[in-house]
Design a protein around this motif. Structure first.
Motif, PDB file in Angstrom:
ATOM      1  N   GLY A   1      -6.063  -0.209   0.512  1.00  0.00           N
ATOM      2  CA  GLY A   1      -5.693  -1.610   0.450  1.00  0.00           C
ATOM      3  C   GLY A   1      -6.812  -2.481   0.981  1.00  0.00           C
TER       4      GLY A   1
ATOM      5  N   LEU B   1       0.833  -1.209   0.000  1.00  0.00           N
ATOM      6  CA  LEU B   1       0.000   0.000   0.000  1.00  0.00           C
ATOM      7  C   LEU B   1       0.868   1.259   0.000  1.00  0.00           C
ATOM      8  CD1 LEU B   1      -2.736   1.421   0.274  1.00  0.00           C
ATOM      9  CD2 LEU B   1      -2.588   1.081   2.746  1.00  0.00           C
TER      10      LEU B   1
ATOM     11  N   PRO C   1      -3.381  -2.797  -4.295  1.00  0.00           N
ATOM     12  CA  PRO C   1      -3.564  -1.450  -3.742  1.00  0.00           C
ATOM     13  C   PRO C   1      -3.838  -0.445  -4.858  1.00  0.00           C
ATOM     14  CG  PRO C   1      -1.579  -2.487  -2.873  1.00  0.00           C
ATOM     15  CD  PRO C   1      -2.044  -3.347  -4.003  1.00  0.00           C
TER      16      PRO C   1
END
Length: 301
Positions: free
Chosen positions: A218, A129, A224
């Protein structure tokens, strides 16, 4: 249950590791910290003909910062990042050591590695992320040499990346300091992967208006993702409570088509965590959000 039989290689150099992978295309797999792969092999959910252990390769554990940004070696452990004390790293990339503490439990963090997490590409993982949020560059090495991949395009789906069968993640570079970046997440229990995670980096400009905005999610898609609708909506606005809530609703709307089945709770989490992440990031600019009345009187809607 024990893993199915496999061959084991422990090369001394990246080149030797690549050679091992090239000799068994598709049948060999890289072993970094082993915190994801080995449990799967013990369950026989993953069966590998060979493992190529990177633990014997020197030079992949570094965490260094200079004028080109922050560089983290693939074999740097989560706990190494969590405990970094370099004031430049803390000042410009503080979100990384902070977020390391969110990963699993201490035994996992003492074995799991930064590069292993990127290569495993779990869409809920903190490093994946933050790599997307901060436009990290993923440095990989294969039989044709080294190449650099942008993190937003490196991840292609759940546990899928653009890595070739003979390529290894050797490092990641974070070129752009992000002193206001934050990551917030919700997990059902401590140490588990989060259900939803949100990262944000907000910068303020003239008269305290938002001049730069990055927001990434995420756990809501196969990889992500950034949410441009939210970022655009924040730009030029004065930070205040209503704006944070609006950003949360926009984020939920943006990911609604991606959330499958009866998982409306993920949308509620997305909205709440996005509002929190943006608010927390604004707080790191030195401005205290929440002075809504005066801002609404003096700012635009």
């Amino acid at each position: 249950m024990k893993p199915a039989p496999f061959a084991y290689y422990r090369p001394d150099t990246v080149q030797e590791a690549v050679a091992c992978l090239s000799a068994q295309p598709g049948d060999a797999r890289v072993l970094a910290g082993g915190q994801s792969l080995l449990p799967l092999m013990h369950q026989r959910s993953a069966r590998q003909a060979a493992l190529v252990d990177l633990g014997g390769i020197a030079g992949l554990c570094h965490i260094s910062i200079d004028t080109d940004g922050l560089r983290i070696g693939a074999m740097a452990r989560h706990v190494d990042i969590e405990r970094v004390r370099d004031p430049q790293v803390r000042a410009n990339f503080g979100v990384l050591p902070e977020s390391a503490g969110l990963i699993g439990h201490l035994p996992i963090r003492t074995r799991g590695t930064f590069g292993g997490s990127l290569a495993h590409a779990d869409p809920r993982a903190e490093w994946c992320l933050l790599a997307v949020l901060l436009d990290a560059e993923v440095v990989v090495h294969g039989s044709v040499g080294e190449r650099v991949l942008d993190a937003p395009t490196f991840f292609t789906g759940p546990h899928r990346t653009r890595l070739g069968p003979d390529e290894i993640v050797v490092a990641a570079r974070f070129r752009h300091p992000a002193p206001t970046a934050v990551l917030t997440e919700f997990a059902v229990q401590h140490g588990a992967f989060p259900e939803v995670a949100v990262a944000a980096a907000i910068g303020l400009g003239v008269q305290g208006r938002i001049a730069a905005a990055r927001v990434a999610l995420g756990g809501v898609a196969g990889r992500p993702i950034r949410v441009p609708d939210v970022e655009v909506a924040l730009l030029g606005e004065l930070p205040r409570a209503k704006l944070f809530d609006h950003a949360g609703l926009l984020a939920a709307d943006a990911v609604a088509p991606l959330v499958e089945g009866d998982q409306s709770y993920r949308l509620e989490l997305t909205a709440a965590l996005t509002a929190k992440a943006v608010r927390d990031s604004v707080s790191r600019t030195g401005r205290q959000p929440g002075d809504a009345k005066s801002e609404e009187e003096g700012g635009r809607s």
